[in-house]
Design an enzyme around this catalytic site. Structure first.
Site, PDB file in Angstrom:
ATOM      1  N   SER A 159      36.614 -23.171 -16.802  1.00 38.27           N
ATOM      2  CA  SER A 159      35.797 -21.886 -16.238  1.00 38.27           C
ATOM      3  C   SER A 159      36.576 -20.748 -16.178  1.00 38.27           C
ATOM      4  CB  SER A 159      35.149 -22.303 -15.074  1.00 38.27           C
ATOM      5  OG  SER A 159      34.642 -21.180 -14.452  1.00 38.27           O
ATOM      6  N   TYR A 192      34.042 -25.765  -6.376  1.00 40.32           N
ATOM      7  CA  TYR A 192      34.128 -25.519  -7.877  1.00 40.32           C
ATOM      8  C   TYR A 192      35.027 -25.013  -8.311  1.00 40.32           C
ATOM      9  CZ  TYR A 192      32.122 -24.220 -12.444  1.00 40.32           C
ATOM     10  OH  TYR A 192      31.805 -23.676 -13.465  1.00 40.32           O
TER      11      TYR A 192
END
Length: 680
Positions: free
Chosen positions: A557, A570
């Site tokens: 990400s 996350y």
């Protein structure tokens, strides 16, 4: 020519019925034809045509476009210019000058058989029962005993123009006959109508089946061999999965192959019997068989109870001997104008007590090769039941295997796709990014294992991708070591190995630090950090055993390098994944395994993560409506473009599709340009 013509319609219907039953013929094997008259658009007069299945087609799925359409007067006129059996291959090119109109399929080598036989309808088939008679030591006498005067015998001759002349002459000399058994090959039947032809073909097949049953001995493959019986189902599946990477490596020495595994009763019983080593060494006979299975299989000569390490070592010894023997076979028969040897690896590997591994350039080819060897086992059983199995001479097998016409057929095949022979496993492939990646990989030639926690989604995606020859679904929780092991075993049994891994499974809970619970932290780290580690570890073990290199791709990400708000769990786990890329790239390079990453951002459309609450949380964080989140992410990028799942899939293909052969340890941003996330 329009399928409104009654003979064409009847031909296609007959072909579909015959081709849909494996007792009648094998996949892409045999052919059927019909003759009839149409109005010639040039002269306005009647012209006699023949419609016949074209080269490479399959009876069960035949369409009108798969038919070659030829003028009978011109086809039969070739008899007058036939230069003899030594030059009969030249006649295939001559068929092109007999074609009527535009379009249609290329005429096959069997065109002469259909055109020269004086019958309105002709079927040429490869039923196991018919080939059993054709390959029996006293096949001619058995044919007469089975059929009487209704079926004649044609001695072995390689398919071609001369065989067509032979059959035509035998039919003319035996007006009472409804068909022939072709020595070492198959059967041909005929009739005045499509119905009569089909009835004659089926009568020949069923009569041979009954003859072999009534006349045959009880144990055509001999007595059971001690220790060679089938292992229990779960045990043999475990053994097959353990052997698969090694066996695929052996079958891929010349070029990478996709595998197929079967543990059908037919195979297991054959390998459990005393005569299987002798029969397997004789090889297959029907040309359709050995063109796909090679002249003989590799057979492990150890009992099913042998230690795994002993079996692996023996397989490697047998493989080395197989390659030497195949090279010697080529050297014995090759001439100055023979095509180059295509490779010395076996296409069929038999393991007593476990089953059969078959290999090919794609899953369908591998599966069909296995199906053909099952046909060969059935042929051997039938021949041994009433006589002795006696295949055609090795020199004749070579003439067909290295036939220039076969070589020309190979040259006409389309260029392989970039990911052909690659087997991929994609986690989280039931939706969003993972689904898009699976679609792109299959489109580029890969076989894909669609892994997802949601089994229904995984099954739906696998079906979209084309079913078992393209993709298989597995239900897997990537936090479970056992379930990951099971998923890889499924991949090994479905495709023979694994070459390409995409760690995509993910989840996200967006909260500020003080609201992030230990469960929030553990859940995200378990799925993405632990899950990626477990998947990569099992993949690396298999890839190292295969010795074919491989790719591991992490869908990380933008958050792995950019500190966004309210996102500690996350972002931290994505940073963990990003560092796994670096660590594994450094460690696995010696095995030819490349490890790279993709850093997407703002992929909203189709995303399971965003749909499960992440979108609402992020929208609340940014103070916007959830349905406008994609637009919001796009506007904060340098390119002002929304990132879609397909864009991430494009990056995965760029990393694995062949051009970046010397790249490992790389992260590719797919975020439409987020300057704060530029890699430094």
């Amino acid at each position: 020519m329009s399928s409104a013509h009654p003979e064409v319609a009847a031909l296609l219907e007959r072909a579909h019925r015959l081709g849909s039953d494996p007792r009648n013929t094998n996949y892409a094997g045999g052919n059927a034809s019909a003759k009839g008259s149409v109005i010639d658009p040039v002269t306005g007069s009647d012209v006699e045509l023949m419609w016949v299945k074209g080269s490479g087609g399959d009876l069960g799925t035949l369409t009108e476009n798969g038919l070659a359409v030829l003028r009978l007067d011109r086809l039969r006129g070739l008899v007058d210019v036939y230069p003899g059996v030594e030059r009969e291959d030249e006649m295939v090119a001559a068929f092109d000058y007999c074609l009527h109109g535009k379009g249609g399929a290329a005429p096959s080598i069997d065109t002469a058989m259909h055109g020269l036989v004086d019958a309105a309808h002709v079927d040429h088939l490869h039923p196991d029962s018919g080939i059993a008679l054709a390959c029996a030591a006293d096949g001619e006498a058995l044919t007469k005993e089975c059929y009487g005067e209704k079926v004649a015998w044609v001695p072995w001759r390689r398919p071609g123009f001369q065989l067509g002349l032979d059959i035509a002459a035998i039919k003319e000399a035996n007006p009472q006959a409804v068909g022939v058994v072709l020595g070492g090959h198959g059967i041909t039947a005929w009739g005045a109508s499509a119905q009569e032809c089909e009835a004659n073909a089926l009568w020949m097949i069923r009569t041979a089946e009954q003859f072999l049953t009534d006349r045959g001995k009880e144990q055509p493959f001999g007595a059971p061999l001690e220790g060679f019986g089938a292992l229990a189902e779960e045990q043999r599946r475990e053994r097959a999965a353990a052997l698969a990477p090694v066996i695929r490596a052996l079958a891929s020495q010349d070029r990478p192959q996709v595998g197929h595994f079967t543990d059908s009763d037919v195979v297991l019983d054959f390998l459990a019997r005393a005569e299987h080593p002798r029969l397997a060494a004789l090889g297959t006979s029907c040309p359709d068989h050995f063109l796909r299975t090679k002249v003989r299989p590799l057979v492990l000569d150890l009992p099913a109870t042998a230690e795994l390490g002993e079996a692996v070592a023996r397989l490697k010894e047998l493989h080395a001997a197989y390659r030497e023997e195949y090279a010697a076979y080529y050297a014995r028969h090759a001439t100055a104008d023979s095509p180059a040897m295509r490779g010395a690896d076996p296409a069929i590997i038999l393991v007593p007590g476990v089953g059969m591994f078959s290999f090919g350039k794609d899953k369908q080819t591998a599966r069909v090769a296995g199906e053909f060897y099952v046909n060969a086992i059935n042929v051997m059983r039938g021949a041994e039941a009433v006589s002795a199995y006696s295949p055609i001479e090795e020199s004749e097998k070579f003439r067909i295997e290295y036939w220039e016409l076969e070589e020309a057929k190979l040259r006409r095949m389309p260029k392989a796709k970039p990911l052909a022979t690659r087997v991929a496993l994609v986690t989280g492939a039931g939706s969003g990014i993972g689904k898009a990646i699976a679609h792109r990989l299959v489109a580029e030639g890969a076989c894909v294992v669609v892994a997802d926690l949601n089994g229904e989604n995984a099954a739906a995606v696998a079906e979209e991708l084309g079913g078992p020859d393209k993709a298989v679904p597995v239900t897997v929780d990537v936090t479970s070591e056992k379930q990951i092991g099971d998923a890889f075993r499924a991949a090994l049994l479905a495709f023979g190995g694994v070459d390409l891994i995409v760690n995509n499974a993910g989840i996200s809970v967006s909260k500020p630090l003080l609201e992030t619970t230990v469960r929030d932290w553990d859940l995200q780290h378990d799925i993405m950090a632990r899950g990626s580690f477990l998947v990569s570890r099992e993949a690396a073990r298999i890839m190292a055993e295969q010795g074919l290199g491989g790719d591991i791709v992490y869908i990380a990400s933008k958050n792995a390098v950019f500190a966004g708000p309210n996102n500690i769990a996350y972002s931290a786990t994505k940073a963990d994944q990003a560092h796994q890329v670096r660590l594994l790239a450094a460690e696995l390079g010696e095995h030819g395994i490349r490890v790279n990453g993709v850093n997407p951002d703002g992929v909203v459309r189709g995303s399971g993560i965003f749909a499960a609450g992440w979108g609402a949380q992020r929208a609340a964080t940014y103070g916007i409506e959830e349905e406008k989140l994609g637009e919001f992410y796009a506007q904060r990028t340098l390119l002002k473009r929304e990132v879609l799942p397909e864009h991430v899939a494009n990056a995965v293909f760029a990393l694995t599709g062949g051009d970046l052969t010397h790249t490992t340890g790389l992260h590719i941003p797919v975020d439409a340009g987020v300057a704060a996330a530029f890699l430094r």
